[in-house]
Write an enzyme that holds these catalytic residues in place. Sequence first.
Site, PDB file in Angstrom:
ATOM      1  N   ALA A 196       8.495 -41.383 -12.947  1.00  0.00           N
ATOM      2  CA  ALA A 196       9.801 -41.696 -12.579  1.00  0.00           C
ATOM      3  C   ALA A 196      10.083 -41.455 -11.377  1.00  0.00           C
ATOM      4  CB  ALA A 196      10.914 -41.087 -13.556  1.00  0.00           C
ATOM      5  N   LYS A 197       9.356 -40.726 -10.589  1.00  0.00           N
ATOM      6  CA  LYS A 197       9.657 -40.191  -9.293  1.00  0.00           C
ATOM      7  C   LYS A 197       8.782 -41.216  -8.304  1.00  0.00           C
ATOM      8  CE  LYS A 197      10.584 -35.299 -10.485  1.00  0.00           C
ATOM      9  NZ  LYS A 197      10.185 -33.772 -10.481  1.00  0.00           N
ATOM     10  N   ARG A 232       7.419 -44.950  -6.552  1.00  0.00           N
ATOM     11  CA  ARG A 232       8.324 -46.145  -5.951  1.00  0.00           C
ATOM     12  C   ARG A 232       8.570 -46.947  -7.242  1.00  0.00           C
ATOM     13  NH1 ARG A 232       4.254 -47.241  -1.030  1.00  0.00           N
ATOM     14  NH2 ARG A 232       2.967 -46.793  -2.614  1.00  0.00           N
ATOM     15  N   GLY A 252       2.014 -49.911 -17.187  1.00  0.00           N
ATOM     16  CA  GLY A 252       1.851 -50.714 -15.942  1.00  0.00           C
ATOM     17  C   GLY A 252       0.596 -50.198 -15.405  1.00  0.00           C
ATOM     18  N   THR A 279      -2.962 -48.712 -14.136  1.00  0.00           N
ATOM     19  CA  THR A 279      -4.512 -49.840 -14.125  1.00  0.00           C
ATOM     20  C   THR A 279      -5.569 -48.812 -14.506  1.00  0.00           C
ATOM     21  OG1 THR A 279      -4.509 -49.266 -11.899  1.00  0.00           O
ATOM     22  CG2 THR A 279      -3.531 -51.266 -12.300  1.00  0.00           C
ATOM     23  N   ASN A 311       0.305 -57.061 -14.691  1.00  0.00           N
ATOM     24  CA  ASN A 311       1.565 -57.218 -13.531  1.00  0.00           C
ATOM     25  C   ASN A 311       2.777 -57.363 -14.336  1.00  0.00           C
ATOM     26  OD1 ASN A 311       3.037 -58.251 -11.413  1.00  0.00           O
ATOM     27  ND2 ASN A 311       1.376 -58.632 -10.120  1.00  0.00           N
ATOM     28  N   PHE A 312       3.883 -56.998 -14.060  1.00  0.00           N
ATOM     29  CA  PHE A 312       5.103 -57.036 -14.642  1.00  0.00           C
ATOM     30  C   PHE A 312       6.082 -58.325 -13.876  1.00  0.00           C
ATOM     31  CE2 PHE A 312       4.409 -52.742 -16.115  1.00  0.00           C
ATOM     32  CZ  PHE A 312       4.627 -53.033 -17.553  1.00  0.00           C
ATOM     33  N   HIS A 314      -2.816 -56.570  -0.738  1.00  0.00           N
ATOM     34  CA  HIS A 314      -2.094 -55.110  -1.021  1.00  0.00           C
ATOM     35  C   HIS A 314      -1.879 -54.095   0.096  1.00  0.00           C
ATOM     36  CE1 HIS A 314      -2.458 -56.758  -5.329  1.00  0.00           C
ATOM     37  NE2 HIS A 314      -1.506 -55.967  -5.856  1.00  0.00           N
ATOM     38  N   LYS A 349      -2.812 -48.646  -2.052  1.00  0.00           N
ATOM     39  CA  LYS A 349      -3.475 -48.998  -3.388  1.00  0.00           C
ATOM     40  C   LYS A 349      -4.720 -48.257  -3.679  1.00  0.00           C
ATOM     41  CE  LYS A 349      -3.666 -52.767  -6.950  1.00  0.00           C
ATOM     42  NZ  LYS A 349      -3.125 -52.069  -7.780  1.00  0.00           N
TER      43      LYS A 349
END
Length: 250
Positions: free
Chosen positions: A11-12, A14, A78, A80, A107-108, A135, A139
């Site tokens: 949750a912290k 991006r 999400g 990978t 990918n969402f 990207h 990444k």
Amino acid sequence: MSKLRVAVLGAKGRIGSEAVRAVEAAEDMELVAALGRGDGLEALAESGAQVAVELTTPASVMDNLDYCLRHGIHAVVGTTGWTDERLARLNAWLDASPGTGVLIAPNFSIGAVLTMKFAQIAAPYFESVEVVELHHPNKVDAPSGTATRTAQLIAQARQKAGSAPAPDATATALDGARGANVDGVPVHAVRLRGLLAHQEVLLGAEGETLTVRHDSLHHSSFMPGILLGARRVVTTPGLTFGLEHFLDLN
């Protein structure tokens, strides 16, 4: 109508922080836990979460999913780094937790999922096809999960249609010059400051080319897909790989 109780792992980060805001803004959802690095997983069960949105790292995802499935918590993933061995372990856990669902989405972004579908449809009609993903330089994996999934779908479509291998007379090349080979489809990865997440599928035939491109310009582009996944996974037991299965594209 009761609200869907959702927890966010990572949750912290991006994307994770954006997911927290999206869940809080969704009228049919309640954010019951927002866990970051160092937070104990027991908060998931204590919060009564029905769905966990897993946006952490390949090093953490298996432990997180193991906990979720042992406690009957559905998961939208999400993260990978999926291998055949990891998927086999996950399926074994799901066998022991009937009724629990897991969505893994390379990918969402709805646009990115549609790009994959468009490329899959077009691929049998062109002699040549290559994938280029671009990207930001932070990444950690290459090629991206989206590019790998795109290449796999393209290869499946071409195999089903009986397409011949793409022409390529390259006899000598520096290592990596022709990209990674994913099921016979070249995939190229670019890492560049100023980018977020972008992909092109280049298709060529005699006298014509077709480019299918998608650009994610902000992490908010992933939120509609995450929310859709959370809503659908609770009624979809077992493993679903790819958000396209929740979009009714067929």
